[in-house]
Design a protein around this motif. Structure first.
Motif, PDB file in Angstrom:
ATOM      1  N   THR A   1       0.594   4.870  -2.263  1.00 40.83           N
ATOM      2  CA  THR A   1      -0.697   5.042  -2.934  1.00 40.83           C
ATOM      3  C   THR A   1      -1.709   5.600  -1.948  1.00 40.83           C
ATOM      4  O   THR A   1      -1.568   5.457  -0.733  1.00 40.83           O
ATOM      5  CB  THR A   1      -1.229   3.705  -3.501  1.00 40.83           C
ATOM      6  N   ASP A   2      -2.743   6.249  -2.493  1.00 39.38           N
ATOM      7  CA  ASP A   2      -3.812   6.745  -1.628  1.00 39.38           C
ATOM      8  C   ASP A   2      -4.899   5.674  -1.496  1.00 39.38           C
ATOM      9  O   ASP A   2      -4.736   4.550  -1.963  1.00 39.38           O
ATOM     10  CB  ASP A   2      -4.357   8.083  -2.132  1.00 39.38           C
ATOM     11  N   ARG A   3      -6.038   6.019  -0.900  1.00 39.03           N
ATOM     12  CA  ARG A   3      -7.098   5.039  -0.666  1.00 39.03           C
ATOM     13  C   ARG A   3      -7.706   4.497  -1.957  1.00 39.03           C
ATOM     14  O   ARG A   3      -8.227   3.398  -1.988  1.00 39.03           O
ATOM     15  CB  ARG A   3      -8.209   5.668   0.176  1.00 39.03           C
ATOM     16  N   ARG A   4      -7.654   5.273  -3.012  1.00 39.28           N
ATOM     17  CA  ARG A   4      -8.231   4.833  -4.285  1.00 39.28           C
ATOM     18  C   ARG A   4      -7.229   4.052  -5.145  1.00 39.28           C
ATOM     19  O   ARG A   4      -7.512   3.696  -6.270  1.00 39.28           O
ATOM     20  CB  ARG A   4      -8.733   6.031  -5.070  1.00 39.28           C
ATOM     21  N   GLY A   5      -6.032   3.845  -4.609  1.00 41.36           N
ATOM     22  CA  GLY A   5      -5.037   3.082  -5.350  1.00 41.36           C
ATOM     23  C   GLY A   5      -4.176   3.933  -6.265  1.00 41.36           C
ATOM     24  O   GLY A   5      -3.359   3.409  -7.012  1.00 41.36           O
ATOM     25  N   ARG A   6      -4.377   5.261  -6.202  1.00 45.07           N
ATOM     26  CA  ARG A   6      -3.553   6.144  -7.035  1.00 45.07           C
ATOM     27  C   ARG A   6      -2.209   6.361  -6.363  1.00 45.07           C
ATOM     28  O   ARG A   6      -2.098   6.334  -5.142  1.00 45.07           O
ATOM     29  CB  ARG A   6      -4.238   7.497  -7.233  1.00 45.07           C
TER      30      ARG A   6
ATOM     31  N   ASP B   1       0.809  -1.216   0.000  1.00 44.61           N
ATOM     32  CA  ASP B   1       0.000   0.000   0.000  1.00 44.61           C
ATOM     33  C   ASP B   1       0.845   1.271   0.000  1.00 44.61           C
ATOM     34  O   ASP B   1       0.350   2.343  -0.303  1.00 44.61           O
ATOM     35  CB  ASP B   1      -0.915   0.032   1.228  1.00 44.61           C
TER      36      ASP B   1
END
Length: 101
Positions: free
Chosen positions: A8-13, A5
């Protein structure tokens, strides 16, 4: 946060990465020397390819501005004025010393 993880941010970006001016200069040098491509630099520096493209554009714009503002010989002319002023002052002082003696 696991290793998978990280970055990356919560949206996977991918998390936004800001390069320092020195890092941007290093990227630009690598591109100029043709050591890497825009895509390769983006991967190596972990930034978006548009960031690399922007670095190239800003560097070109800055270089052109600096080159257009530079005036060859301007500093030499300034030094000539200083030398002439010093020579005149030297002549005046030499004349004063002759009169005193």
């Amino acid at each position: 946060m696991t290793d998978l993880d990280r970055g990356t941010d919560r949206r996977g970006r991918r998390a936004k990465r800001i390069l320092t001016p020195l890092q941007k200069y290093e990227v630009w040098l690598q591109l100029i020397r043709q050591e890497t491509t825009v895509a390769g630099a983006a991967i190596n520096w972990q930034v978006d390819p548009s960031t690399i493209t922007r670095i190239k554009a800003v560097a070109k714009e800055g270089a052109l501005t600096a080159l257009s503002e530079s005036k060859p010989g301007a500093r030499a002319r300034e030094r000539d004025w200083e030398i002439e002023a010093l020579r005149a002052d030297n002549a005046r002082l030499a004349e004063a010393v002759k009169q005193i003696a």
